[in-house]
Write a protein that holds these residues in place. Structure first.
Motif, PDB file in Angstrom:
ATOM      1  N   ALA A  69      -0.076  -4.937  -5.850  1.00 18.62           N
ATOM      2  CA  ALA A  69       1.224  -4.264  -5.737  1.00 18.62           C
ATOM      3  C   ALA A  69       1.103  -2.752  -5.657  1.00 18.62           C
ATOM      4  CB  ALA A  69       2.122  -4.649  -6.907  1.00 18.62           C
ATOM      5  N   TRP A  70       0.049  -2.187  -6.259  1.00 15.16           N
ATOM      6  CA  TRP A  70      -0.153  -0.735  -6.198  1.00 15.16           C
ATOM      7  C   TRP A  70      -0.665  -0.276  -4.839  1.00 15.16           C
ATOM      8  CZ3 TRP A  70      -3.489  -1.216 -11.146  1.00 15.16           C
ATOM      9  CH2 TRP A  70      -2.676  -1.310 -12.273  1.00 15.16           C
ATOM     10  N   GLY A  71      -1.034  -1.217  -3.969  1.00 12.23           N
ATOM     11  CA  GLY A  71      -1.638  -0.854  -2.691  1.00 12.23           C
ATOM     12  C   GLY A  71      -3.118  -0.563  -2.878  1.00 12.23           C
ATOM     13  N   THR A  72      -3.675   0.223  -1.965  1.00 15.10           N
ATOM     14  CA  THR A  72      -5.113   0.521  -2.037  1.00 15.10           C
ATOM     15  C   THR A  72      -5.385   2.029  -2.014  1.00 15.10           C
ATOM     16  OG1 THR A  72      -5.271   0.250   0.363  1.00 15.10           O
ATOM     17  CG2 THR A  72      -5.806  -1.669  -0.995  1.00 15.10           C
ATOM     18  N   SER A  73      -4.426   2.813  -2.448  1.00 14.71           N
ATOM     19  CA  SER A  73      -4.593   4.267  -2.500  1.00 14.71           C
ATOM     20  C   SER A  73      -5.170   4.680  -3.848  1.00 14.71           C
ATOM     21  CB  SER A  73      -3.239   4.945  -2.294  1.00 14.71           C
ATOM     22  OG  SER A  73      -2.421   4.763  -3.444  1.00 14.71           O
ATOM     23  N   TYR A  74      -5.152   5.977  -4.095  1.00 16.19           N
ATOM     24  CA  TYR A  74      -5.594   6.504  -5.387  1.00 16.19           C
ATOM     25  C   TYR A  74      -4.755   5.933  -6.526  1.00 16.19           C
ATOM     26  CZ  TYR A  74      -1.553   9.567  -5.734  1.00 16.19           C
ATOM     27  OH  TYR A  74      -0.277  10.044  -5.830  1.00 16.19           O
ATOM     28  N   ARG A 111       6.624  -3.840  -1.684  1.00 18.79           N
ATOM     29  CA  ARG A 111       7.999  -3.395  -1.477  1.00 18.79           C
ATOM     30  C   ARG A 111       8.944  -4.376  -2.154  1.00 18.79           C
ATOM     31  NH1 ARG A 111       5.405   0.345   0.581  1.00 18.79           N
ATOM     32  NH2 ARG A 111       6.062   1.611   2.323  1.00 18.79           N
ATOM     33  N   PRO A 112      10.039  -3.954  -2.735  1.00 22.13           N
ATOM     34  CA  PRO A 112      10.545  -2.594  -2.737  1.00 22.13           C
ATOM     35  C   PRO A 112       9.914  -1.704  -3.792  1.00 22.13           C
ATOM     36  CG  PRO A 112      12.125  -4.019  -3.839  1.00 22.13           C
ATOM     37  CD  PRO A 112      11.001  -4.898  -3.330  1.00 22.13           C
ATOM     38  N   VAL A 113       9.333  -2.287  -4.834  1.00 18.65           N
ATOM     39  CA  VAL A 113       8.719  -1.502  -5.903  1.00 18.65           C
ATOM     40  C   VAL A 113       7.253  -1.889  -6.032  1.00 18.65           C
ATOM     41  CG1 VAL A 113       8.768  -0.975  -8.371  1.00 18.65           C
ATOM     42  CG2 VAL A 113      10.917  -1.303  -7.141  1.00 18.65           C
ATOM     43  N   ARG A 166       2.640   0.785 -17.721  1.00 15.95           N
ATOM     44  CA  ARG A 166       3.192   0.260 -16.467  1.00 15.95           C
ATOM     45  C   ARG A 166       3.006   1.340 -15.408  1.00 15.95           C
ATOM     46  NH1 ARG A 166       9.123  -1.869 -17.307  1.00 15.95           N
ATOM     47  NH2 ARG A 166       8.781  -2.349 -15.100  1.00 15.95           N
ATOM     48  N   ILE A 167       2.252   1.027 -14.372  1.00 13.46           N
ATOM     49  CA  ILE A 167       2.015   1.948 -13.268  1.00 13.46           C
ATOM     50  C   ILE A 167       2.862   1.480 -12.089  1.00 13.46           C
ATOM     51  CG2 ILE A 167       0.277   3.054 -11.811  1.00 13.46           C
ATOM     52  CD1 ILE A 167      -0.193   3.398 -14.890  1.00 13.46           C
ATOM     53  N   VAL A 168       3.645   2.384 -11.509  1.00 12.17           N
ATOM     54  CA  VAL A 168       4.557   2.049 -10.421  1.00 12.17           C
ATOM     55  C   VAL A 168       4.280   2.984  -9.241  1.00 12.17           C
ATOM     56  CG1 VAL A 168       6.973   1.861  -9.720  1.00 12.17           C
ATOM     57  CG2 VAL A 168       6.320   1.355 -12.086  1.00 12.17           C
ATOM     58  N   ASN A 169       4.036   2.404  -8.073  1.00  5.42           N
ATOM     59  CA  ASN A 169       3.789   3.187  -6.864  1.00  5.42           C
ATOM     60  C   ASN A 169       5.034   3.174  -5.977  1.00  5.42           C
ATOM     61  OD1 ASN A 169       2.910   4.399  -4.534  1.00  5.42           O
ATOM     62  ND2 ASN A 169       1.109   3.118  -4.277  1.00  5.42           N
TER      63      ASN A 169
END
Length: 142
Positions: free
Chosen positions: A32-37, A23-25, A55-58
Protein backbone atom coordinates in the motif's frame (compact mmCIF):
# COMPACT_ATOMS: atom_id res chain seq x y z
CA UNK A 1 12.74 8.77 19.05
CA UNK A 2 10.38 11.59 18.13
CA UNK A 3 7.42 9.30 17.49
CA UNK A 4 5.14 7.93 20.19
CA UNK A 5 3.03 4.81 20.39
CA UNK A 6 0.12 4.63 17.95
CA UNK A 7 0.94 7.81 16.03
CA UNK A 8 0.10 8.35 12.37
CA UNK A 9 2.84 9.64 10.04
CA UNK A 10 1.41 10.98 6.78
CA UNK A 11 3.64 11.58 3.77
CA UNK A 12 2.42 13.83 0.97
CA UNK A 13 4.05 14.98 -2.23
CA UNK A 14 4.54 14.14 -5.89
CA UNK A 15 5.78 11.07 -7.80
CA UNK A 16 8.84 10.75 -5.58
CA UNK A 17 6.42 9.89 -2.77
CA UNK A 18 3.63 8.27 -4.81
CA UNK A 19 5.41 5.55 -6.79
CA UNK A 20 2.52 3.05 -7.11
CA UNK A 21 0.93 3.58 -3.72
CA UNK A 22 -2.55 2.22 -3.02
CA UNK A 23 -5.59 4.37 -3.81
CA UNK A 24 -7.40 6.20 -2.36
CA UNK A 25 -5.20 6.02 0.75
CA UNK A 26 -1.71 4.50 0.75
CA UNK A 27 -1.94 2.57 3.99
CA UNK A 28 -2.30 -1.09 4.81
CA UNK A 29 -1.29 -4.41 3.31
CA UNK A 30 -0.10 -5.53 -0.10
CA UNK A 31 2.43 -2.81 -0.90
CA UNK A 32 0.00 0.00 0.00
CA UNK A 33 2.93 2.38 0.58
CA UNK A 34 4.09 1.83 -3.00
CA UNK A 35 7.78 1.40 -3.78
CA UNK A 36 9.16 4.88 -3.07
CA UNK A 37 11.18 6.12 -0.12
CA UNK A 38 7.91 6.02 1.85
CA UNK A 39 7.98 2.22 1.74
CA UNK A 40 11.59 2.24 2.92
CA UNK A 41 10.84 4.63 5.77
CA UNK A 42 7.70 2.71 6.72
CA UNK A 43 9.54 -0.62 6.68
CA UNK A 44 12.40 0.77 8.74
CA UNK A 45 10.24 2.43 11.37
CA UNK A 46 7.81 -0.46 11.78
CA UNK A 47 10.55 -3.09 11.93
CA UNK A 48 12.95 -1.25 14.24
CA UNK A 49 10.19 0.12 16.48
CA UNK A 50 7.36 -2.45 16.28
CA UNK A 51 6.28 -1.64 19.82
CA UNK A 52 5.23 1.84 18.67
CA UNK A 53 2.58 0.55 16.26
CA UNK A 54 3.13 3.50 13.95
CA UNK A 55 0.72 4.06 11.07
CA UNK A 56 2.50 5.21 7.91
CA UNK A 57 0.26 6.75 5.22
CA UNK A 58 1.41 7.65 1.70
CA UNK A 59 -0.63 10.38 -0.01
CA UNK A 60 1.78 11.28 -2.83
CA UNK A 61 0.38 11.92 -6.32
CA UNK A 62 2.60 11.92 -9.40
CA UNK A 63 2.85 15.22 -11.24
CA UNK A 64 1.70 17.34 -8.31
CA UNK A 65 2.96 20.81 -7.57
CA UNK A 66 2.50 22.82 -4.41
CA UNK A 67 -0.67 24.23 -6.04
CA UNK A 68 -2.08 20.71 -6.24
CA UNK A 69 -1.18 20.03 -2.62
CA UNK A 70 -3.03 23.16 -1.56
CA UNK A 71 -6.12 22.03 -3.49
CA UNK A 72 -6.20 18.62 -1.80
CA UNK A 73 -4.74 19.46 1.62
CA UNK A 74 -8.06 19.33 3.50
CA UNK A 75 -9.06 15.93 2.11
CA UNK A 76 -5.63 14.31 1.99
CA UNK A 77 -4.04 15.67 5.16
CA UNK A 78 -6.44 17.40 7.55
CA UNK A 79 -9.25 14.84 7.16
CA UNK A 80 -6.86 11.95 7.90
CA UNK A 81 -5.88 13.51 11.24
CA UNK A 82 -2.15 12.68 11.23
CA UNK A 83 0.19 13.23 14.17
CA UNK A 84 3.12 13.96 11.87
CA UNK A 85 3.21 15.27 8.30
CA UNK A 86 6.16 14.80 5.96
CA UNK A 87 6.08 16.91 2.77
CA UNK A 88 8.32 16.37 -0.24
CA UNK A 89 7.21 18.74 -2.98
CA UNK A 90 8.81 21.05 -5.51
CA UNK A 91 10.29 18.89 -8.25
CA UNK A 92 7.40 19.52 -10.67
CA UNK A 93 7.18 23.17 -9.61
CA UNK A 94 10.75 23.60 -10.87
CA UNK A 95 10.58 21.13 -13.77
CA UNK A 96 7.50 22.66 -15.50
CA UNK A 97 9.65 25.70 -16.26
CA UNK A 98 11.97 23.46 -18.30
CA UNK A 99 9.72 20.79 -19.83
CA UNK A 100 6.88 23.20 -20.66
CA UNK A 101 8.60 26.58 -21.11
CA UNK A 102 5.80 28.06 -23.21
CA UNK A 103 3.00 27.03 -20.83
CA UNK A 104 3.74 29.74 -18.32
CA UNK A 105 0.40 29.21 -16.53
CA UNK A 106 1.84 25.86 -15.36
CA UNK A 107 4.95 27.47 -13.86
CA UNK A 108 5.17 27.81 -10.10
CA UNK A 109 7.82 30.44 -9.47
CA UNK A 110 9.75 30.60 -6.20
CA UNK A 111 7.62 33.38 -4.66
CA UNK A 112 4.36 31.51 -5.25
CA UNK A 113 5.94 28.26 -4.10
CA UNK A 114 7.18 29.79 -0.85
CA UNK A 115 3.91 31.63 -0.14
CA UNK A 116 1.78 28.52 -0.73
CA UNK A 117 4.13 26.21 1.18
CA UNK A 118 4.30 28.62 4.12
CA UNK A 119 0.50 28.83 4.20
CA UNK A 120 0.17 25.03 4.33
CA UNK A 121 2.83 24.77 7.04
CA UNK A 122 1.40 27.46 9.31
CA UNK A 123 -2.16 26.14 8.95
CA UNK A 124 -1.01 22.61 9.77
CA UNK A 125 1.50 23.08 12.60
CA UNK A 126 -1.11 23.75 15.33
CA UNK A 127 -2.86 20.46 14.42
CA UNK A 128 0.14 18.09 14.49
CA UNK A 129 3.08 17.09 16.68
CA UNK A 130 5.49 18.13 13.94
CA UNK A 131 6.31 18.38 10.25
CA UNK A 132 9.24 17.15 8.17
CA UNK A 133 9.79 19.39 5.14
CA UNK A 134 11.84 18.67 2.03
CA UNK A 135 12.04 20.98 -1.00
CA UNK A 136 14.36 21.66 -3.95
CA UNK A 137 13.80 25.40 -3.54
CA UNK A 138 15.92 27.40 -1.13
CA UNK A 139 13.91 28.54 1.85
CA UNK A 140 14.92 30.26 5.05
CA UNK A 141 15.68 27.81 7.89
CA UNK A 142 12.70 29.15 9.88
Amino acid sequence: MIFEKGQKVLVIGDSISDFDRARPVGEGLFNAWGTSYVADVGALLTSVYPELGLRIVNMGISGNTVRDLKARWDSDVVALNPDWVCVLIGINDVWRQFDSPLQTEEHVLPDEFEETYDQLIWETLPRVKGMILITPYFMEPN
